[in-house]
Enzyme design. Sequence first.
Site, PDB file in Angstrom:
ATOM      1  N   ASP A  46      28.612 -40.061 -80.988  1.00 29.21           N
ATOM      2  CA  ASP A  46      27.438 -39.795 -80.152  1.00 29.21           C
ATOM      3  C   ASP A  46      26.216 -40.586 -80.626  1.00 29.21           C
ATOM      4  O   ASP A  46      26.103 -40.930 -81.799  1.00 29.21           O
ATOM      5  CB  ASP A  46      27.146 -38.289 -80.192  1.00 29.21           C
ATOM      6  CG  ASP A  46      26.214 -37.869 -79.073  1.00 29.21           C
ATOM      7  OD1 ASP A  46      26.154 -38.574 -78.041  1.00 29.21           O
ATOM      8  OD2 ASP A  46      25.522 -36.846 -79.233  1.00 29.21           O
ATOM      9  N   TRP A  51      20.261 -44.794 -79.455  1.00 26.81           N
ATOM     10  CA  TRP A  51      20.093 -45.914 -80.408  1.00 26.81           C
ATOM     11  C   TRP A  51      19.617 -47.162 -79.662  1.00 26.81           C
ATOM     12  O   TRP A  51      18.684 -47.846 -80.095  1.00 26.81           O
ATOM     13  CB  TRP A  51      21.429 -46.183 -81.093  1.00 26.81           C
ATOM     14  CG  TRP A  51      21.418 -47.375 -82.014  1.00 26.81           C
ATOM     15  CD1 TRP A  51      20.989 -47.387 -83.309  1.00 26.81           C
ATOM     16  CD2 TRP A  51      21.847 -48.703 -81.703  1.00 26.81           C
ATOM     17  NE1 TRP A  51      21.119 -48.663 -83.836  1.00 26.81           N
ATOM     18  CE2 TRP A  51      21.644 -49.493 -82.860  1.00 26.81           C
ATOM     19  CE3 TRP A  51      22.369 -49.308 -80.562  1.00 26.81           C
ATOM     20  CZ2 TRP A  51      21.951 -50.849 -82.916  1.00 26.81           C
ATOM     21  CZ3 TRP A  51      22.679 -50.658 -80.603  1.00 26.81           C
ATOM     22  CH2 TRP A  51      22.470 -51.420 -81.774  1.00 26.81           C
ATOM     23  N   HIS A  63      26.708 -48.780 -76.354  1.00 27.93           N
ATOM     24  CA  HIS A  63      28.159 -48.591 -76.271  1.00 27.93           C
ATOM     25  C   HIS A  63      28.898 -49.813 -76.840  1.00 27.93           C
ATOM     26  O   HIS A  63      29.910 -49.660 -77.526  1.00 27.93           O
ATOM     27  CB  HIS A  63      28.593 -48.347 -74.818  1.00 27.93           C
ATOM     28  CG  HIS A  63      28.028 -47.074 -74.230  1.00 27.93           C
ATOM     29  ND1 HIS A  63      27.999 -45.893 -74.928  1.00 27.93           N
ATOM     30  CD2 HIS A  63      27.475 -46.804 -73.014  1.00 27.93           C
ATOM     31  CE1 HIS A  63      27.446 -44.952 -74.174  1.00 27.93           C
ATOM     32  NE2 HIS A  63      27.117 -45.484 -73.016  1.00 27.93           N
ATOM     33  N   ASN A  94      31.844 -37.008 -68.390  1.00 33.42           N
ATOM     34  CA  ASN A  94      31.073 -38.266 -68.391  1.00 33.42           C
ATOM     35  C   ASN A  94      31.045 -38.961 -67.023  1.00 33.42           C
ATOM     36  O   ASN A  94      30.235 -39.865 -66.803  1.00 33.42           O
ATOM     37  CB  ASN A  94      31.599 -39.245 -69.448  1.00 33.42           C
ATOM     38  CG  ASN A  94      31.220 -38.883 -70.868  1.00 33.42           C
ATOM     39  OD1 ASN A  94      31.919 -39.218 -71.825  1.00 33.42           O
ATOM     40  ND2 ASN A  94      30.102 -38.195 -71.046  1.00 33.42           N
ATOM     41  N   TRP A  95      31.900 -38.519 -66.086  1.00 32.36           N
ATOM     42  CA  TRP A  95      31.882 -39.130 -64.743  1.00 32.36           C
ATOM     43  C   TRP A  95      30.566 -38.876 -64.022  1.00 32.36           C
ATOM     44  O   TRP A  95      30.234 -39.554 -63.048  1.00 32.36           O
ATOM     45  CB  TRP A  95      33.028 -38.570 -63.883  1.00 32.36           C
ATOM     46  CG  TRP A  95      34.394 -38.894 -64.394  1.00 32.36           C
ATOM     47  CD1 TRP A  95      35.255 -38.032 -65.017  1.00 32.36           C
ATOM     48  CD2 TRP A  95      35.080 -40.156 -64.338  1.00 32.36           C
ATOM     49  NE1 TRP A  95      36.430 -38.678 -65.358  1.00 32.36           N
ATOM     50  CE2 TRP A  95      36.348 -39.984 -64.946  1.00 32.36           C
ATOM     51  CE3 TRP A  95      34.748 -41.421 -63.832  1.00 32.36           C
ATOM     52  CZ2 TRP A  95      37.287 -41.014 -65.062  1.00 32.36           C
ATOM     53  CZ3 TRP A  95      35.671 -42.447 -63.957  1.00 32.36           C
ATOM     54  CH2 TRP A  95      36.918 -42.246 -64.564  1.00 32.36           C
ATOM     55  N   ARG A  97      27.709 -39.467 -65.134  1.00 31.22           N
ATOM     56  CA  ARG A  97      26.711 -40.480 -65.522  1.00 31.22           C
ATOM     57  C   ARG A  97      26.565 -41.520 -64.411  1.00 31.22           C
ATOM     58  O   ARG A  97      27.431 -41.625 -63.538  1.00 31.22           O
ATOM     59  CB  ARG A  97      27.146 -41.175 -66.817  1.00 31.22           C
ATOM     60  CG  ARG A  97      27.147 -40.218 -67.975  1.00 31.22           C
ATOM     61  CD  ARG A  97      27.379 -40.908 -69.282  1.00 31.22           C
ATOM     62  NE  ARG A  97      27.265 -39.927 -70.354  1.00 31.22           N
ATOM     63  CZ  ARG A  97      27.004 -40.207 -71.607  1.00 31.22           C
ATOM     64  NH1 ARG A  97      26.842 -41.457 -71.988  1.00 31.22           N
ATOM     65  NH2 ARG A  97      26.919 -39.249 -72.515  1.00 31.22           N
ATOM     66  N   ARG A 214      30.610 -35.468 -86.095  1.00 34.96           N
ATOM     67  CA  ARG A 214      29.803 -35.812 -84.917  1.00 34.96           C
ATOM     68  C   ARG A 214      28.593 -36.585 -85.394  1.00 34.96           C
ATOM     69  O   ARG A 214      27.850 -36.121 -86.262  1.00 34.96           O
ATOM     70  CB  ARG A 214      29.353 -34.566 -84.155  1.00 34.96           C
ATOM     71  CG  ARG A 214      28.533 -34.949 -82.922  1.00 34.96           C
ATOM     72  CD  ARG A 214      28.188 -33.789 -82.021  1.00 34.96           C
ATOM     73  NE  ARG A 214      27.539 -34.310 -80.811  1.00 34.96           N
ATOM     74  CZ  ARG A 214      27.793 -33.899 -79.586  1.00 34.96           C
ATOM     75  NH1 ARG A 214      28.650 -32.941 -79.363  1.00 34.96           N
ATOM     76  NH2 ARG A 214      27.168 -34.452 -78.553  1.00 34.96           N
ATOM     77  N   GLU A 233      36.893 -28.599 -90.612  1.00 39.85           N
ATOM     78  CA  GLU A 233      35.586 -28.632 -91.262  1.00 39.85           C
ATOM     79  C   GLU A 233      34.685 -29.503 -90.398  1.00 39.85           C
ATOM     80  O   GLU A 233      35.078 -30.602 -89.974  1.00 39.85           O
ATOM     81  CB  GLU A 233      35.702 -29.248 -92.659  1.00 39.85           C
ATOM     82  CG  GLU A 233      36.496 -28.421 -93.634  1.00 39.85           C
ATOM     83  CD  GLU A 233      35.826 -27.084 -93.930  1.00 39.85           C
ATOM     84  OE1 GLU A 233      34.595 -27.063 -94.072  1.00 39.85           O
ATOM     85  OE2 GLU A 233      36.553 -26.068 -94.001  1.00 39.85           O
TER      86      GLU A 233
HETATM   87  C1  FPP Z   1      28.271 -40.860 -76.475  1.00 38.90           C
HETATM   88  O1  FPP Z   1      27.041 -41.441 -76.772  1.00 38.90           O
HETATM   89  C2  FPP Z   1      29.251 -41.923 -76.397  1.00 38.90           C
HETATM   90  C3  FPP Z   1      30.034 -42.172 -75.319  1.00 38.90           C
HETATM   91  C4  FPP Z   1      30.022 -41.355 -74.100  1.00 38.90           C
HETATM   92  C5  FPP Z   1      30.916 -43.342 -75.309  1.00 38.90           C
HETATM   93  C6  FPP Z   1      31.615 -43.639 -76.585  1.00 38.90           C
HETATM   94  C7  FPP Z   1      32.176 -44.965 -76.468  1.00 38.90           C
HETATM   95  C8  FPP Z   1      32.170 -45.897 -77.410  1.00 38.90           C
HETATM   96  C9  FPP Z   1      31.696 -45.702 -78.777  1.00 38.90           C
HETATM   97  C10 FPP Z   1      32.681 -47.233 -77.029  1.00 38.90           C
HETATM   98  C11 FPP Z   1      33.860 -47.636 -77.752  1.00 38.90           C
HETATM   99  C12 FPP Z   1      35.091 -46.934 -77.391  1.00 38.90           C
HETATM  100  C13 FPP Z   1      36.246 -47.587 -77.266  1.00 38.90           C
HETATM  101  C14 FPP Z   1      37.512 -46.842 -77.228  1.00 38.90           C
HETATM  102  C15 FPP Z   1      36.299 -49.042 -77.181  1.00 38.90           C
HETATM  103  P1  FPP Z   1      25.825 -41.387 -75.742  1.00 38.90           P
HETATM  104  O2  FPP Z   1      25.517 -42.746 -75.315  1.00 38.90           O
HETATM  105  O3  FPP Z   1      26.101 -40.360 -74.717  1.00 38.90           O
HETATM  106  O4  FPP Z   1      24.726 -40.899 -76.695  1.00 38.90           O
HETATM  107  P2  FPP Z   1      23.257 -40.380 -76.327  1.00 38.90           P
HETATM  108  O5  FPP Z   1      23.316 -38.938 -76.729  1.00 38.90           O
HETATM  109  O6  FPP Z   1      22.414 -41.215 -77.195  1.00 38.90           O
HETATM  110  O7  FPP Z   1      23.003 -40.576 -74.880  1.00 38.90           O
END
Ligand code: FPP
Length: 271
Positions: A46, A51, A63, A94-95, A97, A214, A233
């Site tokens: 997350d 970031w 991402h 996540n769909w 979004r 996490r 844990e």
């Molecule tokens: C949550 O962070 C992250 C995701 C929904 C996507 C995770 C995907 C990757 C790390 C890409 C790599 C994965 C593969 C398998 C290649 P967020 O962006 O929702 O965090 P936020 O809380 O800052 O919005």
Amino acid sequence: MINKLLGKAVMTLAGRDDFAIPKHDSPLFEGVDWDNLPRHVAVIMDGNGRWANAQGQVRTVGHSAGAKVLKNILKTAIGLNLESLTVYAFSTENWTRPATEVKFLMNLIYGYLKQELQEMHEDNVRIHFIGDIAGLPDYLQEEIRKAEELMKNNTGVKFNVATNYGGQDEMIRAIQKIAVSVQNGEITPADIQKELIEDSLDTCGNPPVDLLIRTGGDHRLSNFLLWQVAYAEFYSAEVPWPEFSPKCFVKAIKEFNNRDRRFGGLNDDKK
Ligand code: FPP
């Protein structure tokens, strides 16, 4: 066609020379208790969006950076000789979004598979996708099938990528499978025990989760591996996923080394 679909999600993952699998005696592993390692580590990656935004970039940049981090964490998990590493790449929720972000993530996972396939195979990784794979775009499903087929006999780390995954959805699908077996007279309701349920989940063949990490500072399960984390844990890292280094990963492992796991019982000295 696929390249066009990939659009901006094309990423440049570092090559094999960038971050090698750390050896047992690597300084990175200094202080690790090798006799007390988790067998199965799960990670909620997350903080990508926050970031990226903090640096004046769009969320998807986070991402892409996250995909590079994942590669290094997988290498570290191999170096630690973990049995299973399960990462949350895309949830059933996540769909909701924006469509552009969803498409970017699908393409990013596709691109990662394409680019990393051979190297993961050489590293003896056994990749497996968990979640409702049938709900993913066809081009991604095809790449997933290819990758799983290629690596199906590998004996190294079980690398589970949760994509279109939800813990509740997984349980619904498992219960439906079991109900069909009861309906067909193959089993009776009394046969529905812990082992049968575990065998019916997407994570069949993996040990229970020992350590759930996490990143990004929140303290939520977010519908991840609800059955499997029963006695995991929990470790919360403040840093967002794009800043989660192999060193951060090893720090979590070392904290796990020192956790007192009682599984609802008492330690011998308290009995
Ligand atoms: C949550 O962070 C992250 C995701 C929904 C996507 C995770 C995907 C990757 C790390 C890409 C790599 C994965 C593969 C398998 C290649 P967020 O962006 O929702 O965090 P936020 O809380 O800052 O919005």
